[in-house]
Design a protein around this motif. Structure first.
Motif, PDB file in Angstrom:
ATOM      1  N   HIS A 143      25.651 -36.847 -18.264  1.00 23.65           N
ATOM      2  CA  HIS A 143      25.399 -35.510 -18.808  1.00 23.65           C
ATOM      3  C   HIS A 143      23.899 -35.393 -19.092  1.00 23.65           C
ATOM      4  O   HIS A 143      23.426 -35.811 -20.155  1.00 23.65           O
ATOM      5  CB  HIS A 143      26.178 -35.297 -20.103  1.00 23.65           C
ATOM      6  N   TYR A 144      23.155 -34.839 -18.149  1.00 30.13           N
ATOM      7  CA  TYR A 144      21.718 -34.771 -18.374  1.00 30.13           C
ATOM      8  C   TYR A 144      21.343 -33.972 -19.617  1.00 30.13           C
ATOM      9  O   TYR A 144      20.346 -34.297 -20.293  1.00 30.13           O
ATOM     10  CB  TYR A 144      20.992 -34.263 -17.120  1.00 30.13           C
ATOM     11  N   PRO A 145      22.126 -32.929 -20.020  1.00 29.31           N
ATOM     12  CA  PRO A 145      21.739 -32.202 -21.234  1.00 29.31           C
ATOM     13  C   PRO A 145      21.805 -33.036 -22.508  1.00 29.31           C
ATOM     14  O   PRO A 145      21.281 -32.631 -23.542  1.00 29.31           O
ATOM     15  CB  PRO A 145      22.764 -31.051 -21.286  1.00 29.31           C
TER      16      PRO A 145
ATOM     17  N   ALA B  49      15.512 -26.704 -20.632  1.00 24.28           N
ATOM     18  CA  ALA B  49      16.389 -27.265 -19.609  1.00 24.28           C
ATOM     19  C   ALA B  49      15.582 -27.980 -18.536  1.00 24.28           C
ATOM     20  O   ALA B  49      15.936 -29.084 -18.095  1.00 24.28           O
ATOM     21  CB  ALA B  49      17.249 -26.163 -18.996  1.00 24.28           C
ATOM     22  N   HIS B  50      14.488 -27.366 -18.086  1.00 25.69           N
ATOM     23  CA  HIS B  50      13.650 -27.999 -17.062  1.00 25.69           C
ATOM     24  C   HIS B  50      12.986 -29.268 -17.602  1.00 25.69           C
ATOM     25  O   HIS B  50      12.862 -30.266 -16.883  1.00 25.69           O
ATOM     26  CB  HIS B  50      12.598 -27.004 -16.559  1.00 25.69           C
TER      27      HIS B  50
ATOM     28  N   HIS C  63      25.035 -22.670 -18.949  1.00 28.80           N
ATOM     29  CA  HIS C  63      23.950 -21.799 -18.520  1.00 28.80           C
ATOM     30  C   HIS C  63      23.624 -22.063 -17.044  1.00 28.80           C
ATOM     31  O   HIS C  63      23.243 -23.189 -16.691  1.00 28.80           O
ATOM     32  CB  HIS C  63      22.703 -22.047 -19.377  1.00 28.80           C
ATOM     33  N   PRO C  64      23.731 -21.081 -16.176  1.00 27.85           N
ATOM     34  CA  PRO C  64      23.421 -21.324 -14.761  1.00 27.85           C
ATOM     35  C   PRO C  64      22.033 -21.899 -14.530  1.00 27.85           C
ATOM     36  O   PRO C  64      21.842 -22.718 -13.621  1.00 27.85           O
ATOM     37  CB  PRO C  64      23.574 -19.934 -14.132  1.00 27.85           C
ATOM     38  N   HIS C  65      21.057 -21.495 -15.354  1.00 27.39           N
ATOM     39  CA  HIS C  65      19.701 -22.033 -15.145  1.00 27.39           C
ATOM     40  C   HIS C  65      19.637 -23.532 -15.433  1.00 27.39           C
ATOM     41  O   HIS C  65      18.725 -24.206 -14.956  1.00 27.39           O
ATOM     42  CB  HIS C  65      18.667 -21.269 -15.975  1.00 27.39           C
ATOM     43  N   SER C  66      20.586 -24.079 -16.195  1.00 30.28           N
ATOM     44  CA  SER C  66      20.593 -25.533 -16.413  1.00 30.28           C
ATOM     45  C   SER C  66      20.937 -26.262 -15.118  1.00 30.28           C
ATOM     46  O   SER C  66      20.480 -27.386 -14.899  1.00 30.28           O
ATOM     47  CB  SER C  66      21.594 -25.908 -17.516  1.00 30.28           C
ATOM     48  N   VAL C  67      21.738 -25.621 -14.277  1.00 31.75           N
ATOM     49  CA  VAL C  67      22.056 -26.198 -12.968  1.00 31.75           C
ATOM     50  C   VAL C  67      20.836 -26.111 -12.058  1.00 31.75           C
ATOM     51  O   VAL C  67      20.473 -27.085 -11.385  1.00 31.75           O
ATOM     52  CB  VAL C  67      23.262 -25.473 -12.342  1.00 31.75           C
TER      53      VAL C  67
ATOM     54  N   PHE D 227      18.832 -29.413 -10.202  1.00 30.61           N
ATOM     55  CA  PHE D 227      18.677 -29.419  -8.746  1.00 30.61           C
ATOM     56  C   PHE D 227      17.205 -29.315  -8.355  1.00 30.61           C
ATOM     57  O   PHE D 227      16.759 -29.974  -7.404  1.00 30.61           O
ATOM     58  CB  PHE D 227      19.475 -28.281  -8.117  1.00 30.61           C
ATOM     59  N   GLU D 228      16.446 -28.496  -9.070  1.00 35.45           N
ATOM     60  CA  GLU D 228      15.020 -28.369  -8.756  1.00 35.45           C
ATOM     61  C   GLU D 228      14.274 -29.661  -9.061  1.00 35.45           C
ATOM     62  O   GLU D 228      13.393 -30.085  -8.297  1.00 35.45           O
ATOM     63  CB  GLU D 228      14.421 -27.198  -9.533  1.00 35.45           C
ATOM     64  N   ALA D 229      14.626 -30.323 -10.164  1.00 38.17           N
ATOM     65  CA  ALA D 229      13.974 -31.592 -10.507  1.00 38.17           C
ATOM     66  C   ALA D 229      14.298 -32.661  -9.471  1.00 38.17           C
ATOM     67  O   ALA D 229      13.431 -33.463  -9.087  1.00 38.17           O
ATOM     68  CB  ALA D 229      14.415 -32.048 -11.901  1.00 38.17           C
TER      69      ALA D 229
END
Length: 430
Positions: A77-79, A112-113, A138-142, A146-148
């Motif tokens: 769980h990265y969060p 999140a980023h 939160h969709p931006h957490s996904v 993925f961006e990282a």
């Protein structure tokens, strides 16, 4: 593109080491070599032979270090990175005290980023080159994870965590419809892009209504090449909770099965307190369970039955479950898996431990042959292990009579100091 030849000790698995004696299933070479070209493993063999056959290759000689596939964390769980190792009680209290408040902080896209980048850097520092992670609602957490991963060229499995029942706090609830629609949009944006794989992600049935599970089951049916990840039978009080919330279900697994969330590409984290019917169904459909030993001991969940599930033919991956797990290190996770198995009276061989953290987890994620192996054609995600990284380990390794006695002290006592180098998709990490 320049060919690169890595020299060091190598291990090659001919089969699952749970299926026979390691001496029959594993081939070792104290002077092995791995040839990398175009981001993939081009050849595996005896180092001097490969050197003669490829005189134009750039040579990196690691001496007695072990060239291993990069570790694969099949459930995390990265969060929860920032609250790892928080003192807690039982699972439900721990979620309410630490996890849910921290996950609410990821409502801020910038945070999140930040956490996504921190998580992947910590994983790489510990030799982990692939993670399967839950995100938040939160969709931006996904997007953040993925961006990282894309920026680091890492293979990644992730998905939006879905929770719509009032057992979850208001700030972390979506709806059946928004869970479906948000997840569908994220699948379209990310699944199969570069090294990204989407996993449809109900947190667990106690935080989802039947309507939400039904919607996610329908989404999985419409996108059968996605994975599906969730939790199953982690603690006895959690099992009782699920039974109370789903009184018509035959057992915990049936809360998923009845809504289309049981299948071969399903990943079921923990799976400690399973009923016989649940084991039968997991084996029947070819689903994977994921063992999270540091988490299970840290939160007091119980002792996973590795030997029993493997004997039944159930696919098993290995994972840190950070931040429920108390370490980012897959070495520490292997050590904990050994300790749990010892408590059950079914000790694990070092070959089985390293396989679980590499090829076993790759198979659980349906990525067998692509990662987790040194076989030609696989993506060149590699971890170079220093088998004498500390004085305590070095003095034990000096007495080793074979590769297993040399490797086992690093499994039991190693940490990020044992990670000599990491290669991701054929590129050496700085």
């Amino acid at each position: 593109m320049t060919k690169t030849l890595l020299l060091g000790q190598t291990l090659r698995f001919l089969a699952d080491p749970f299926s026979g004696a390691p001496e029959d299933i594993v081939r070792t070479d104290s002077r092995g070599g791995v040839l990398i070209e175009h981001g993939r493993i081009a050849a595996l063999g005896h180092g001097p032979d490969l050197r003669r056959a490829h005189p134009d290759a750039l040579v990196v000689d690691y001496g007695d270090a072990l060239i291993s596939p990069g570790f694969i964390d099949a459930h995390m769980h990265y969060p929860q990175t920032a609250m790892i190792a928080s003192w807690g009680k039982r699972l439900i209290d721990w979620l309410n005290s630490y996890t849910f408040p921290e996950e609410m902080r990821l409502a801020d896209p910038a945070y999140a980023h930040e956490i996504a980048a921190r998580t992947l850097d910590l994983n790489l520092a510990h030799g982990t080159t692939t993670v399967a992670s839950f995100c938040t609602i939160h969709p931006h957490s996904v997007d953040a994870i993925f961006e990282a991963a894309e920026a680091r060229d890492m293979r990644i499995v992730a998905g939006k965590t879905c929770m719509d029942r009032d057992t979850a706090p208001v700030g972390l609830r979506d709806t059946a419809q928004s869970a479906h629609d948000d997840s569908a949009a994220l699948i379209k944006r990310w699944h199969g892009q570069g090294r990204a794989i989407y996993a449809i992600t109900p947190r667990f049935s106690p935080t989802s209504t039947p309507d939400q599970l039904e919607a996610l089951g329908a989404l999985w049916a419409a996108n059968p090449d996605c994975l599906m990840q969730t939790h199953l039978s982690e603690q006895t009080d959690e099992v009782a909770w699920a039974r109370a919330l789903y009184p018509d279900a035959r057992d915990y697994l049936d809360t998923y099965e009845a809504h289309g969330l049981l299948g071969a590409r399903g990943l079921y984290g923990h799976a400690i307190h399973l009923e016989p019917r649940e084991i039968d169904r997991l084996a029947d459909v070819g689903a994977s369970v994921v063992h999270c030993p540091t988490s299970n001991t840290f939160i007091g969940s119980g002792l996973f039955d590795m030997a029993g599930l493997k004997a039944r033919g159930v696919s098993v991956g290995l994972a840190t479950d950070t931040g429920g797990g108390s370490s980012f290190s897959m070495l520490r996770t292997m050590a904990a898996a050994y300790e749990v198995a010892q408590l059950r009276g079914t000790p694990l061989h070092p070959a089985q431990l390293i396989w679980l953290a590499t090829e076993g987890s790759a198979r659980a994620l349906h990525l067998g042959g692509r990662i987790g192996t040194l076989e030609p054609g696989a993506e060149a995600d590699l971890c170079i292990l220093d088998l004498a990284s500390t004085p305590a380990i070095a003095q034990r390794t000096a007495e080793a009579r074979d590769i297993w006695e040399a490797l086992f002290p690093t499994i039991m006592m190693g940490d990020d100091r044992a990670i000599r180098d990491v290669w991701v998709n054929g590129v050496r990490r700085p």
